[in-house]
Design an enzyme around this catalytic site. Structure first.
Site, PDB file in Angstrom:
ATOM      1  N   CYS A  15       3.653  -9.360   4.378  1.00  0.00           N
ATOM      2  CA  CYS A  15       4.136  -9.435   2.992  1.00  0.00           C
ATOM      3  C   CYS A  15       5.647  -9.221   2.926  1.00  0.00           C
ATOM      4  O   CYS A  15       6.315  -9.763   2.044  1.00  0.00           O
ATOM      5  CB  CYS A  15       3.411  -8.414   2.119  1.00  0.00           C
ATOM      6  SG  CYS A  15       3.553  -6.705   2.693  1.00  0.00           S
ATOM      7  N   HIS A  54       3.550  -2.326   0.200  1.00  0.00           N
ATOM      8  CA  HIS A  54       3.315  -3.744  -0.040  1.00  0.00           C
ATOM      9  C   HIS A  54       4.551  -4.331  -0.710  1.00  0.00           C
ATOM     10  O   HIS A  54       5.141  -3.722  -1.605  1.00  0.00           O
ATOM     11  CB  HIS A  54       2.083  -3.925  -0.926  1.00  0.00           C
ATOM     12  CG  HIS A  54       1.704  -5.366  -1.135  1.00  0.00           C
ATOM     13  ND1 HIS A  54       1.350  -6.196  -0.084  1.00  0.00           N
ATOM     14  CD2 HIS A  54       1.630  -6.127  -2.248  1.00  0.00           C
ATOM     15  CE1 HIS A  54       1.067  -7.396  -0.551  1.00  0.00           C
ATOM     16  NE2 HIS A  54       1.230  -7.379  -1.864  1.00  0.00           N
TER      17      HIS A  54
END
Length: 914
Positions: A264, A839
């Site tokens: 990510c 994230h």
């Protein structure tokens, strides 16, 4: 092959004799054999020479040297039939030798002979170029014949001839012309090697010789698909799109990136960069093809630039909902080993690598010259800055420099001699610090000397750069206990990892450490023989049967919380120590009743040696008790931290009485295991070579009967535990001001003063001089020190439009063009979570529609502008307003607010992490 025959036939017709006046035989000889214009003259690179069949040329020599025009030796028309393999394709025979099979004539001599004698009907002239190979000029008799095919039709090759000095680009242009490719379509070449594998011809600017192309090799031209992919890549990749997605047509640029496993961070950086308008247009319009630098030793052979271009073209084709960046990930790992595998990384670190890689792959400077860095030496800033920027451009000139590079002024001042050094240095992004609080919140447990009081949990506010004594002072305000009567220890896995001194720094304590502060008597200290009391570290251990084939020995396992106990020096006997410890444990250790005492006496009669001397355990001597073993909760096998013991101890220990108790006492080392090298047993007492630790050893039955584990683990929370250190939001301008604040260099990074001739801790100040078209601002949320790591989740308030840098740029400004200092936000890289896990996502504004979108790996959703600002903002992308106007966006798209969001960005409390 028919095309080749047609071409040579047309060329032959052009060579028909013109029937000009034929000079005399002697004159013919002089013109052909002339050393200035005839066959003996030196070669010149690039000029044309012609092959003439050796037998015809010898016949002509006999004819002209005979001096008789009517001689039967007349050679007739030039006939090169013996030099060709056939009379259809007119391919030259292989293995012909000069002066045996043919002679070479310059163009002027050839044309003379053709005018005088003519060329056999239908034969093409055999024209060859003079080339320079390996520093030697020679006539290329045998050019390279390549078989050109399209990727979509490999069965019908087209044969074309090229010189060894021709560029691969000429091969590509020839193939495009032959196969009628539209000018807007992008093509590339592959070569089929002898072993049957295919290899990309990446650098089209090299010659056929440098590319090692040989006659007969198959060259494949492929055309990029409308969706931005290549036919060859589609055959290798596993398609994840369903059949209904094949005809998908969406907004260009609104395309997700599949998470390959903790990627990510890469997806976030790519989405930000993809939404920089001028950089994306540069790739979409194929301007990068002319600037690929394949020979830059600092670059990556153009592979990173090509891989990124493929991603951009796919994302902006409008034919994909999401794409799989597997090829790009592989390229990044190949050139930057830190990104190999599938570990989590920092999006800003990848962005830094990618910008540098793209710059070097697209650097227009093919050979970097040495540039000496010059100090200002009192010269005007304008002059020094211009010189620094010109020097930078002499070595670095690319679309990355055009788009992202700016210039700041660095001022260093020597603290001793006052020497001032001024330099101007380029930058690609600004890493700005966040205003950091000088306070720190620490959680500790206070253990009172009063055994009736449970341990108290406290949350204390202390100076971030304070000492252990500051922690004790803060706790004293809550407990009323004097700081002089406190000792601080780090407890790990039922033992003391470290016992701190008051002057030690708080920075050595991590937030995850379990810190206990013990109340001790004001007269006591560890290892201080001058004090009336001595502090003893106390461990709790339970005897457990070891897994042995005959159960011949027992293991000992640590449990519970250790203690620091003050003992009067005049009561240092084993019996007195037992009663002191029994009193300290009285909250959760029940004293035996009189009936229990009787049971114990009866057992005493059965086991005469049940009261152990120092160094022994109940039930046997130190020799036959076997090695002690730490259980799974002791941390010896599972933990990685080793206790630290820096305190010396008393040199003697008195004897203890022989009496049956609830538990036995054992001298141990700081690990909580017996270390027989630390004491010597005799009839008068025990002599220690280091600080003694005492272990309270319990038999399982006695522990189960008299030890209350629930009460022992109990604690209370002080009112201060509910305290939360409020973090006020900060403005982005404050971070930029902090970036330009004067600072003193650290000891690890001193500056060499040319006046003092030594390294100095100089003061340093950075000022912004020139800003780029697209400004990247990295918020330094991650703080790393020798002892601590933390993420700052401070909310940074940043404007979506009109970020004004005029107050920060010190270069004389153009007041008539205020847009040169105002920026609009175009993208944000977000980080949710903490240091160990997290994230990354992206907010980005589409350059065509002006709509903001939220990119979460392969998921894309529209958002409104009021959703963009959050504590997760990590890297900000701003575009200068004059650049936006220059790109002439469609009117009315950027002015109104964005449409309502279909989905909101997730709250960090509920964010899934990799």
């Amino acid at each position: 092959m028919a095309a080749v025959a047609a071409n040579v036939a047309a060329a032959a017709e052009d060579q028909e004799p013109q029937h000009e006046a034929v000079p005399g035989l002697e004159s013919q000889w002089l013109q052909i054999e002339n050393k200035e214009s005839g066959r003996d003259r030196p070669l010149r690179a690039g000029e044309s020479w012609f092959l003439v069949e050796q037998h015809w040329y010898k016949q002509w020599e006999v004819y002209v040297q005979g001096g008789d025009k009517d001689s039967t030796a007349f050679p007739g028309c030039i006939n090169n039939a013996d030099l060709f393999e056939d009379q259809v394709n007119w391919r030259l025979k292989r293995g012909l030798v000069e002066s045996e099979d043919y002679v070479l004539l310059p163009a002027a001599a050839w044309h003379c002979l053709v005018n005088w004698y003519g060329l056999e009907h239908g034969q093409p002239p055999i024209e060859r170029k003079v080339v320079e190979l390996l520093g030697v000029q020679k006539i290329e008799v045998y050019p390279v014949e390549l078989l050109l095919v399209r990727h979509s039709d490999m069965d019908t090759p087209y044969t074309a001839q090229f010189s060894h000095t021709d560029s691969v680009d000429l091969v590509l242009r020839t193939a495009r012309e032959q196969f009628l490719v539209n000018p807007q379509e992008e093509t590339r070449l592959w070569i089929k090697n002898a072993e049957g594998s295919f290899e990309r011809l990446c650098n089209t600017r090299v010659t056929l010789l440098e590319a090692a192309l040989q006659t007969g090799q198959l060259i494949i031209m492929e055309t990029r698909n409308k969706d931005g992919t290549w036919p060859s890549a589609q055959q290798q990749a596993v398609s994840t799109a369903s059949e209904e997605d094949e005809e998908f047509q969406g907004q260009p640029g609104i395309c997700g990136l599949t998470n390959l496993g903790n990627t990510c961070f890469m997806n976030s950086a790519l989405q930000c960069l993809s939404n920089v308008p001028q950089l994306t247009d540069y790739f979409l319009k194929n301007r990068y093809l002319e600037e690929l630098n394949f020979c830059n030793p600092l670059g990556m052979k153009g592979e990173i630039a090509e891989a990124y271009a493929d991603l951009v073209k796919q994302a902006w084709s409008g034919h994909h909902r999401s794409i799989v960046p597997h090829v790009f990930k592989t390229k990044v790992g190949h050139f930057a080993s830190q990104f190999l595998g599938y570990q989590q990384h920092d999006s800003q670190e990848l962005l830094s690598f990618l910008l540098d890689g793209l710059h070097e792959d697209l650097n227009r400077v093919k050979k970097k010259e040495y540039v000496e860095l010059c100090d200002a030496a009192g010269r005007p800033d304008q002059e020094v800055a211009q010189e620094a920027w010109q020097n930078h451009k002499r070595r670095n000139d690319s679309v990355i420099v055009d788009t992202f590079h700016g210039l700041f002024k660095s001022t260093l001042v020597c603290p001793d001699c006052g020497n001032v050094s001024v330099t101007f240095d380029p930058f690609c992004y600004l890493s700005v610090p966040l205003p950091v609080s000088h306070k720190r919140v620490m959680e500790v447990f206070f253990v009172s000397m009063d055994p009736r009081r449970k341990p108290e949990q406290h949350r204390l506010v202390v100076p971030k750069k304070g000492k252990i004594s500051d922690l004790c002072v803060a706790l004293a305000k809550h407990t009323g206990v004097s700081p002089e009567r406190m000792m601080v220890a780090d407890v790990f896995s039922h033992r003391f990892y470290k016992i701190y001194q008051l002057e030690e720094s708080l920075s050595s304590i991590l937030d995850r450490d379990d810190i206990f502060i013990y109340e001790v008597s004001g007269r006591s200290a560890i290892g201080d023989n001058s004090r009336e009391d001595v502090v003893l570290p106390i461990y709790l251990r339970e005897r457990t049967p070891a897994r042995d084939y005959n159960n011949s020995y027992y293991g000992l396992m640590l449990f519970g919380h250790p203690l620091l106990v003050s003992v009067p020096r005049d009561r240092l006997s084993w019996d007195a120590l037992y009663h002191i410890l029994l009193y300290r444990l009285s909250r959760y250790v029940t004293r035996p009743s009189s009936d229990d005492e009787d049971d114990g006496d009866e057992k005493d009669m059965e086991d005469k040696d049940s009261i152990p001397k120092p160094g022994r355990v109940a039930g046997g001597s130190s020799q036959d008790s076997g090695p002690e073993q730490a259980g799974p909760s002791s941390g010896v096998a599972g933990g990685s931290r080793a206790p630290v013991d820096n305190s010396p101890g008393p040199s003697h220990w008195p004897q203890r009485a022989r009496r049956k108790h609830l538990f036995t006492l054992q001298t141990v080392n700081s690990n909580g295991t017996s270390d027989r090298s630390t004491f010597n047993e005799d009839t008068h007492g025990v002599s220690f070579s280091s600080q003694p630790y005492i272990a309270i050893d319990w038999e399982p039955e006695m522990k189960k009967r008299y030890y209350d584990e629930v009460e022992a683990e109990g604690y209370v929370k002080h009112d201060c535990v509910g305290y939360v250190l409020k973090k006020a939001p900060v403005r982005l301008q404050e971070c930029i001001e902090l970036f330009t604040t004067v600072e003193t260099l650290e000891k690890e990074n001193p500056w060499y003063c040319p006046t003092c001739k030594q390294h100095q801790l100089a003061t340093k100040k950075l000022d912004l001089w020139m800003l780029p078209e697209t400004l990247i601002i990295h918020l330094k949320r991650f703080s790393y020190t020798k002892f601590s790591r933390e993420k700052l989740d401070t909310l940074v308030e940043f404007p979506i439009r009109d970020l004004d840098f005029s107050e920060f740029v010190i270069k004389p400004q153009n007041e008539s063009a205020p847009e040169l200092y105002k920026y609009d936000l175009i993208a944000v890289s977000n980080h949710y979570g903490g240091l160990r896990d997290g994230h990354y996502t992206t907010f980005a504004c589409n350059k065509d529609s002006g709509q903001w979108h939220y990119f979460d790996d392969n998921s894309v959703s529209p958002v409104t502008e009021n959703q963009i600002e959050s504590k997760a903002a990590y890297v900000l992308f701003y575009q200068r307003q004059d650049v936006a106007r220059r790109q002439q966006p469609q009117p009315g798209l950027r002015d109104p607010p964005a449409s309502p969001a279909c989905g909101s960005p997730p709250n960090s409390e509920f964010m899934d992490v990799n």
